[in-house]
Design a protein around this motif. Sequence first.
Motif, PDB file in Angstrom:
ATOM      1  N   TYR A 240       0.812  -1.207   0.000  1.00 58.13           N
ATOM      2  CA  TYR A 240       0.000   0.000   0.000  1.00 58.13           C
ATOM      3  C   TYR A 240       0.852   1.267   0.000  1.00 58.13           C
ATOM      4  O   TYR A 240       0.318   2.373  -0.115  1.00 58.13           O
ATOM      5  N   ALA A 241       2.167   1.104   0.087  1.00 56.47           N
ATOM      6  CA  ALA A 241       3.048   2.263  -0.031  1.00 56.47           C
ATOM      7  C   ALA A 241       2.890   2.920  -1.400  1.00 56.47           C
ATOM      8  O   ALA A 241       3.160   4.120  -1.553  1.00 56.47           O
ATOM      9  N   SER A 242       2.439   2.151  -2.385  1.00 51.10           N
ATOM     10  CA  SER A 242       2.259   2.709  -3.730  1.00 51.10           C
ATOM     11  C   SER A 242       1.246   3.844  -3.738  1.00 51.10           C
ATOM     12  O   SER A 242       1.391   4.819  -4.497  1.00 51.10           O
ATOM     13  N   LEU A 243       0.216   3.744  -2.900  1.00 48.13           N
ATOM     14  CA  LEU A 243      -0.796   4.796  -2.859  1.00 48.13           C
ATOM     15  C   LEU A 243      -0.207   6.096  -2.314  1.00 48.13           C
ATOM     16  O   LEU A 243      -0.490   7.189  -2.824  1.00 48.13           O
ATOM     17  N   ILE A 244       0.623   5.983  -1.283  1.00 43.97           N
ATOM     18  CA  ILE A 244       1.256   7.173  -0.707  1.00 43.97           C
ATOM     19  C   ILE A 244       2.159   7.845  -1.738  1.00 43.97           C
ATOM     20  O   ILE A 244       2.126   9.065  -1.927  1.00 43.97           O
ATOM     21  N   VAL A 245       2.965   7.021  -2.429  1.00 45.05           N
ATOM     22  CA  VAL A 245       3.862   7.570  -3.449  1.00 45.05           C
ATOM     23  C   VAL A 245       3.053   8.188  -4.589  1.00 45.05           C
ATOM     24  O   VAL A 245       3.410   9.249  -5.114  1.00 45.05           O
ATOM     25  N   ALA A 246       1.951   7.552  -4.980  1.00 44.24           N
ATOM     26  CA  ALA A 246       1.111   8.077  -6.056  1.00 44.24           C
ATOM     27  C   ALA A 246       0.498   9.417  -5.659  1.00 44.24           C
ATOM     28  O   ALA A 246       0.388  10.336  -6.492  1.00 44.24           O
ATOM     29  N   LEU A 247       0.077   9.557  -4.413  1.00 40.24           N
ATOM     30  CA  LEU A 247      -0.469  10.834  -3.944  1.00 40.24           C
ATOM     31  C   LEU A 247       0.581  11.944  -4.023  1.00 40.24           C
ATOM     32  O   LEU A 247       0.304  13.053  -4.487  1.00 40.24           O
ATOM     33  N   ILE A 248       1.797  11.612  -3.591  1.00 42.19           N
ATOM     34  CA  ILE A 248       2.871  12.609  -3.587  1.00 42.19           C
ATOM     35  C   ILE A 248       3.254  13.001  -5.015  1.00 42.19           C
ATOM     36  O   ILE A 248       3.327  14.197  -5.353  1.00 42.19           O
ATOM     37  N   LEU A 249       3.501  11.998  -5.862  1.00 47.13           N
ATOM     38  CA  LEU A 249       3.916  12.292  -7.235  1.00 47.13           C
ATOM     39  C   LEU A 249       2.788  12.944  -8.040  1.00 47.13           C
ATOM     40  O   LEU A 249       3.033  13.808  -8.882  1.00 47.13           O
ATOM     41  N   GLY A 250       1.551  12.512  -7.786  1.00 55.40           N
ATOM     42  CA  GLY A 250       0.427  13.123  -8.488  1.00 55.40           C
ATOM     43  C   GLY A 250       0.332  14.611  -8.201  1.00 55.40           C
ATOM     44  O   GLY A 250       0.031  15.416  -9.096  1.00 55.40           O
ATOM     45  N   PHE A 251       0.614  14.988  -6.962  1.00 59.04           N
ATOM     46  CA  PHE A 251       0.548  16.399  -6.581  1.00 59.04           C
ATOM     47  C   PHE A 251       1.762  17.173  -7.108  1.00 59.04           C
ATOM     48  O   PHE A 251       1.620  18.268  -7.668  1.00 59.04           O
ATOM     49  N   LEU A 252       2.970  16.602  -6.940  1.00 57.81           N
ATOM     50  CA  LEU A 252       4.193  17.315  -7.316  1.00 57.81           C
ATOM     51  C   LEU A 252       4.366  17.429  -8.828  1.00 57.81           C
ATOM     52  O   LEU A 252       4.799  18.466  -9.338  1.00 57.81           O
ATOM     53  N   VAL A 253       4.041  16.354  -9.553  1.00 56.88           N
ATOM     54  CA  VAL A 253       4.302  16.322 -10.999  1.00 56.88           C
ATOM     55  C   VAL A 253       3.127  16.861 -11.810  1.00 56.88           C
ATOM     56  O   VAL A 253       3.312  17.606 -12.778  1.00 56.88           O
ATOM     57  N   PHE A 254       1.902  16.491 -11.404  1.00 53.20           N
ATOM     58  CA  PHE A 254       0.733  16.834 -12.219  1.00 53.20           C
ATOM     59  C   PHE A 254      -0.205  17.845 -11.552  1.00 53.20           C
ATOM     60  O   PHE A 254      -1.165  18.299 -12.174  1.00 53.20           O
ATOM     61  N   GLY A 255       0.040  18.168 -10.291  1.00 54.41           N
ATOM     62  CA  GLY A 255      -0.822  19.115  -9.589  1.00 54.41           C
ATOM     63  C   GLY A 255      -2.187  18.555  -9.257  1.00 54.41           C
ATOM     64  O   GLY A 255      -3.141  19.306  -9.037  1.00 54.41           O
ATOM     65  N   ASP A 256      -2.284  17.215  -9.191  1.00 50.86           N
ATOM     66  CA  ASP A 256      -3.569  16.562  -8.899  1.00 50.86           C
ATOM     67  C   ASP A 256      -3.644  16.182  -7.419  1.00 50.86           C
ATOM     68  O   ASP A 256      -2.633  15.793  -6.815  1.00 50.86           O
ATOM     69  N   TRP A 257      -4.845  16.269  -6.879  1.00 53.12           N
ATOM     70  CA  TRP A 257      -5.093  15.787  -5.515  1.00 53.12           C
ATOM     71  C   TRP A 257      -6.524  15.262  -5.468  1.00 53.12           C
ATOM     72  O   TRP A 257      -7.459  15.981  -5.855  1.00 53.12           O
ATOM     73  N   PRO A 258      -6.734  14.021  -5.026  1.00 52.94           N
ATOM     74  CA  PRO A 258      -8.081  13.446  -5.010  1.00 52.94           C
ATOM     75  C   PRO A 258      -9.023  14.248  -4.104  1.00 52.94           C
ATOM     76  O   PRO A 258      -8.587  14.849  -3.116  1.00 52.94           O
ATOM     77  N   ASP A 259     -10.321  14.224  -4.440  1.00 53.25           N
ATOM     78  CA  ASP A 259     -11.294  14.896  -3.579  1.00 53.25           C
ATOM     79  C   ASP A 259     -11.522  14.085  -2.308  1.00 53.25           C
ATOM     80  O   ASP A 259     -11.028  12.956  -2.167  1.00 53.25           O
ATOM     81  N   ALA A 260     -12.262  14.645  -1.391  1.00 54.21           N
ATOM     82  CA  ALA A 260     -12.450  14.029  -0.068  1.00 54.21           C
ATOM     83  C   ALA A 260     -13.110  12.660  -0.168  1.00 54.21           C
ATOM     84  O   ALA A 260     -12.723  11.718   0.544  1.00 54.21           O
ATOM     85  N   MET A 261     -14.096  12.521  -1.060  1.00 53.51           N
ATOM     86  CA  MET A 261     -14.803  11.251  -1.186  1.00 53.51           C
ATOM     87  C   MET A 261     -13.875  10.147  -1.681  1.00 53.51           C
ATOM     88  O   MET A 261     -13.931   9.006  -1.211  1.00 53.51           O
ATOM     89  N   THR A 262     -13.005  10.492  -2.630  1.00 51.45           N
ATOM     90  CA  THR A 262     -12.036   9.515  -3.138  1.00 51.45           C
ATOM     91  C   THR A 262     -11.076   9.082  -2.041  1.00 51.45           C
ATOM     92  O   THR A 262     -10.745   7.900  -1.912  1.00 51.45           O
ATOM     93  N   LEU A 263     -10.629  10.038  -1.228  1.00 43.12           N
ATOM     94  CA  LEU A 263      -9.713   9.708  -0.138  1.00 43.12           C
ATOM     95  C   LEU A 263     -10.390   8.826   0.905  1.00 43.12           C
ATOM     96  O   LEU A 263      -9.768   7.898   1.449  1.00 43.12           O
ATOM     97  N   VAL A 264     -11.664   9.097   1.187  1.00 42.34           N
ATOM     98  CA  VAL A 264     -12.403   8.252   2.126  1.00 42.34           C
ATOM     99  C   VAL A 264     -12.529   6.835   1.567  1.00 42.34           C
ATOM    100  O   VAL A 264     -12.300   5.845   2.273  1.00 42.34           O
ATOM    101  N   GLY A 265     -12.888   6.741   0.284  1.00 41.45           N
ATOM    102  CA  GLY A 265     -13.004   5.429  -0.337  1.00 41.45           C
ATOM    103  C   GLY A 265     -11.686   4.680  -0.333  1.00 41.45           C
ATOM    104  O   GLY A 265     -11.638   3.479  -0.039  1.00 41.45           O
TER     105      GLY A 265
END
Length: 304
Positions: A244-269
């Motif tokens: 599950y470390a992949s999800l943490i890395v994906a969150l970090i890289l998604g924000f740093l490289v693409f400027g993306d951040w999941p909405d609250a509902m996605t994070l809850v899911g």
Amino acid sequence: MQLSANMKGAALMSASMAAFTINDTCLKVLGETLPLFQFLVLRSLGVTILLVGVVLAVGAWRQPVSRRDWTLIAIRTVAEVAAAWTFITALIHMPIANLSAILQALPLTVTLAAALFLGEPVGWKRFAAIAIGFAGVYLIVRPGGDGFTEWSVLGLASVVFVTVRDLAARRLSPDVPSLLVAFSTAAGVLVFSGVGALFTDWQPMVTADWGLLTGAVLFVMVGYLASVSAMRVGEIGFVAPFRYASLIVALILGFLVFGDWPDAMTLVGASIVVATGLFTLWRERALRRAFAAKQVVKGPGAAI
């Protein structure tokens, strides 16, 4: 400080998941300017060449493989090819963290499929966890909502294909070399992407593209070798949750490289999926330990 086998396995699994996610990031960036089949065939070619060298070095070719195992390898390869196409296509068109969150359902789908198709015992607690986990997946994709697209469907399809791949791997004989299986898979993806590349209008590649492609090849190789080593160093039940470390890395890289951040509902899911997945892995580990303890108590003549 000397690390225990389990801690080494956990570190290797975390490293492998980070490497796979960095590979995904490289491919997503390439997908912004290059056709999918162009960079996929080039990456597959690089991975296949590297695997040939490793396979020859360790002598994996010399290991005899039964017809049954070759059939399972073929099924696994076809499933991997389908998973690669659906995953990378979805990856190009949707946020990497959202797609990664969907993929965290894999421990749940593999457990459920193993119970349905392989007859592996699964109690009501794990069935309940799987049901709750699927509710978390629903929160991530939200069918009918604005964020639900054909790319979300492809992301879900990749989960199905990876589940088939993992089930085929479970049925392989223990003496089948992992590197031989990996080479067969890489070769299958290379052939598939090669055929697709024949009907693709190739685009010129600049230095940055070649750098990203090289990074993708190297990181996917590191990811594979680290994941294999992780499974052979520590206890699977202890090491597996660190995927599950992949999800943490994906969150970090998604924000740093693409400027993306999941909405609250996605994070809850995603949190629900991860929590139920961890419970499923923990429960499976506990049951295996309990079964092993019973066998030790009974002794070799207990069944008579």
